[in-house]
Design a protein around this motif. Structure first.
Motif, PDB file in Angstrom:
ATOM      1  N   LEU A   1       0.803  -1.219   0.000  1.00 31.52           N
ATOM      2  CA  LEU A   1       0.000   0.000   0.000  1.00 31.52           C
ATOM      3  C   LEU A   1       0.839   1.275   0.000  1.00 31.52           C
ATOM      4  O   LEU A   1       0.328   2.349  -0.305  1.00 31.52           O
ATOM      5  N   CYS A   2       2.124   1.161   0.337  1.00 31.46           N
ATOM      6  CA  CYS A   2       2.994   2.340   0.370  1.00 31.46           C
ATOM      7  C   CYS A   2       4.103   2.255  -0.678  1.00 31.46           C
ATOM      8  O   CYS A   2       5.170   2.847  -0.512  1.00 31.46           O
ATOM      9  N   MET A   3       3.844   1.533  -1.747  1.00 29.36           N
ATOM     10  CA  MET A   3       4.853   1.347  -2.799  1.00 29.36           C
ATOM     11  C   MET A   3       5.492   2.661  -3.264  1.00 29.36           C
ATOM     12  O   MET A   3       6.736   2.762  -3.310  1.00 29.36           O
ATOM     13  N   PRO A   4       4.743   3.700  -3.603  1.00 24.36           N
ATOM     14  CA  PRO A   4       5.388   4.935  -4.072  1.00 24.36           C
ATOM     15  C   PRO A   4       6.266   5.603  -3.019  1.00 24.36           C
ATOM     16  O   PRO A   4       7.342   6.119  -3.331  1.00 24.36           O
ATOM     17  N   GLU A   5       5.788   5.595  -1.762  1.00 25.84           N
ATOM     18  CA  GLU A   5       6.571   6.229  -0.700  1.00 25.84           C
ATOM     19  C   GLU A   5       7.883   5.505  -0.473  1.00 25.84           C
ATOM     20  O   GLU A   5       8.947   6.127  -0.311  1.00 25.84           O
TER      21      GLU A   5
END
Length: 539
Positions: A245-249
């Motif tokens: 769920l936090c792939m971009p971050e």
């Protein structure tokens, strides 16, 4: 010395058709991703602008700020416009203070107009550009270290996992592994982190079957491996996981802290973590744009399909996924040398001719993607706890890697499925790799399967099945909503036998359709990170 692997006699028209079909299957998904943003994409943008830290309950300030903006004005126009408008209006003196005040509900956000809109977007671009310049500096620092210290003398690079849950214990294990010959250290993530919709803050000491991926943990491990790189006289690479769920971050944090490889598969989170497909494709496109900018090599997760599906019957789904991952990666700006496409040694060893089929599958991947490093994964599904049998299987796996010229070889553990490996287990596993590579590394030069023999025939069969599957995906113009055919194929359980519909899954509520153009209700969507990543600019 680099030796060209033996070539299969594949039909060039079939190879071209497979790539054309993969592009046709993937293009509508890219368009879908371009029309949407997510909570994590917006948070990643603010992290590039310099926002760090968390409250006393360890909830990151970036989560508070994005939640507050979404609650007041929505995210359809992007988070940075209302945030930098608030800063210019004097709501707070800096980004961190603004986030702290937003957490207590004491900030008013709006969608500015006219000069206020132009000023907010100019200020946002300036701050995000500073973060991207840090990513650029880190890439340059890597390149300088490689020029000074050198790469490993030959491929495959030896990839070894450490993960105790405690970063302070991971570091000496990683350094010991590098001294014993590991070229790439992967710090596996704590169980379930991919399902957290926030990135933990600071150094961590209490992960489960892994260590939390945090910016501080990245910094500490990178600094430790830099010391060891100087000691051993070669650059030791660091890997973590940009998925969930936090792939971009996590991708942004990896770029800021000079990680070298990231697990980043276009469908893994959908299939094996039940994350919403649309959210995953939006997030993976942004994350891969960051990886392209940072010079990070991605590792894809096709090996996972063979842990749930039969490795013989489903071999063609691995090829299809590799082709899709290649398309999505290149569309996002990654180059061939950054494509650590995954595949695995997962055929049941009781199957007759299993080793020959593994050779055929590995050769097919190597020839389809000649300029990609490829990531060759060891047996896991059929490791029984018999450590002697497991050690032999790992030796066979290493031999296939030597014979087919794989680029990244993950070290197999004979204690797989028994215990979390001890340092002694890792040392024995590295001995296995060293023996095979020293004794048989040159087989890539000598091994040439006969023209119409078993290996050539099996490779052609898998390629043909991959083309047939892609034809079926592209041809599916059914009436199940307006979702792209690839999303319908995922919903049908095409990959890894997992059925994941596009209107379900974790994180769906974090997907936002962008405002497409300026309207009386708002100024249109803007994200300075996306704009600069696509432009290649830093200002």
């Amino acid at each position: 010395m680099t030796t060209t692997p033996a070539r299969l006699e594949l039909d060039p028209a079939a190879v071209r058709r497979a790539r054309t079909l993969a592009r046709r299957a993937g293009a509508p998904v890219v368009k879908l991703a371009q029309r949407h943003t997510t909570m994590s994409v917006e948070r990643a943008t603010l992290r590039l602008a310099g926002l760090r830290g968390a409250d006393h309950e360890r909830v990151p300030w970036v989560n508070h700020l994005v939640d507050a903006v979404r609650g007041q004005v929505g995210l359809e126009h992007g988070v940075t416009t209302p945030v930098y408008d608030a800063l210019r209006r004097g709501e707070a003196e800096d980004l961190t203070t603004l986030a702290q005040k937003a957490a207590s509900g004491s900030v008013s956000f709006r969608l500015p107009e006219g000069r206020d809109l132009t000023g907010a977007r100019t200020a946002a671009r300036k701050e995000v550009a500073a973060g991207l310049r840090t990513v650029d500096r880190q890439r340059a620092a890597r390149e300088r270290m490689i020029r000074r210290l050198g790469d490993p003398p030959s491929k495959p690079w030896i990839y070894l996992i450490v993960a105790t849950g405690d970063i302070d214990e991971d570091i000496p294990q990683a350094q010991a592994a590098a001294r014993e010959g590991a070229d790439v250290i992967a710090v596996i993530r704590s169980t379930g982190q991919s399902l957290l919709d926030y990135v933990p803050e600071g150094a961590t000491h209490e992960g489960y079957a892994g260590t939390y991926a945090t910016q501080e943990n990245f910094r500490l491990m990178r600094a430790a491996l830099d010391e060891t790189s100087k000691e051993v006289g070669r650059y030791v690479r660091l890997t973590n996981y940009a998925s969930g769920l936090c792939m971009p971050e996590i991708a942004a944090l990896a770029g800021l802290e000079r990680l070298d490889m990231m697990l980043n598969d276009s469908m893994y989170g959908i299939l094996f973590r039940d994350i919403n497909p649309i959210r995953t494709f939006v997030d993976q496109r942004f994350s891969r744009q960051v990886h392209a900018r940072a010079g990070i090599i991605i590792n894809t997760g096709e090996d996972n399909y063979l842990t749930t599906a039969d490795a013989v019957e489903a071999a063609h789904t691995v090829t299809v996924s590799q082709l899709l991952n290649e398309y999505f990666a290149k569309e996002a700006g990654l180059e061939d040398w950054q494509l650590g496409l995954g595949h695995a040694f997962e055929i049941n060893p009781e199957v007759p001719e299993s080793f020959r089929m593994e050779l055929a599958h590995a050769m097919l991947a190597r020839q389809l993607f000649p300029d990609a490093p490829l990531k060759w994964m060891p047996p896991t599904k059929h490791m029984t706890g018999d450590v002697f049998r497991g050690y032999l299987l790992d030796g066979f796996f290493n031999l296939v890697g030597a014979m087919t010229g794989q680029g990244i070889l993950l070290v197999g553990m004979m204690t797989e499925a028994v215990v979390t490996p001890f340092l002694s287990d890792r040392d024995l596993a590295l001995q296995n790799v060293r023996y095979v590579m020293n004794a048989a590394g040159g087989l890539v030069e000598d091994f040439h399967p006969p023209r119409d023999g078993f290996i050539q025939t099996r490779a052609r069969e898998v390629l043909g099945e991959a083309v047939t599957l892609l034809e079926g995906i592209v041809a599916d113009q059914g009436d199940r909503g307006d979702h792209p055919p690839l999303l319908r194929a995922i919903a049908d359980g095409t990959f890894g036998l997992m059925k994941r519909p596009p209107e379900a899954g974790k994180g769906l509520d974090g997907v936002v359709e962008k405002a497409r153009r300026r309207t009386p209700e708002g100024p249109g969507y803007d994200n300075p990170a996306t704009t600069m990543l696509e432009e290649g600019s830093t200002r």
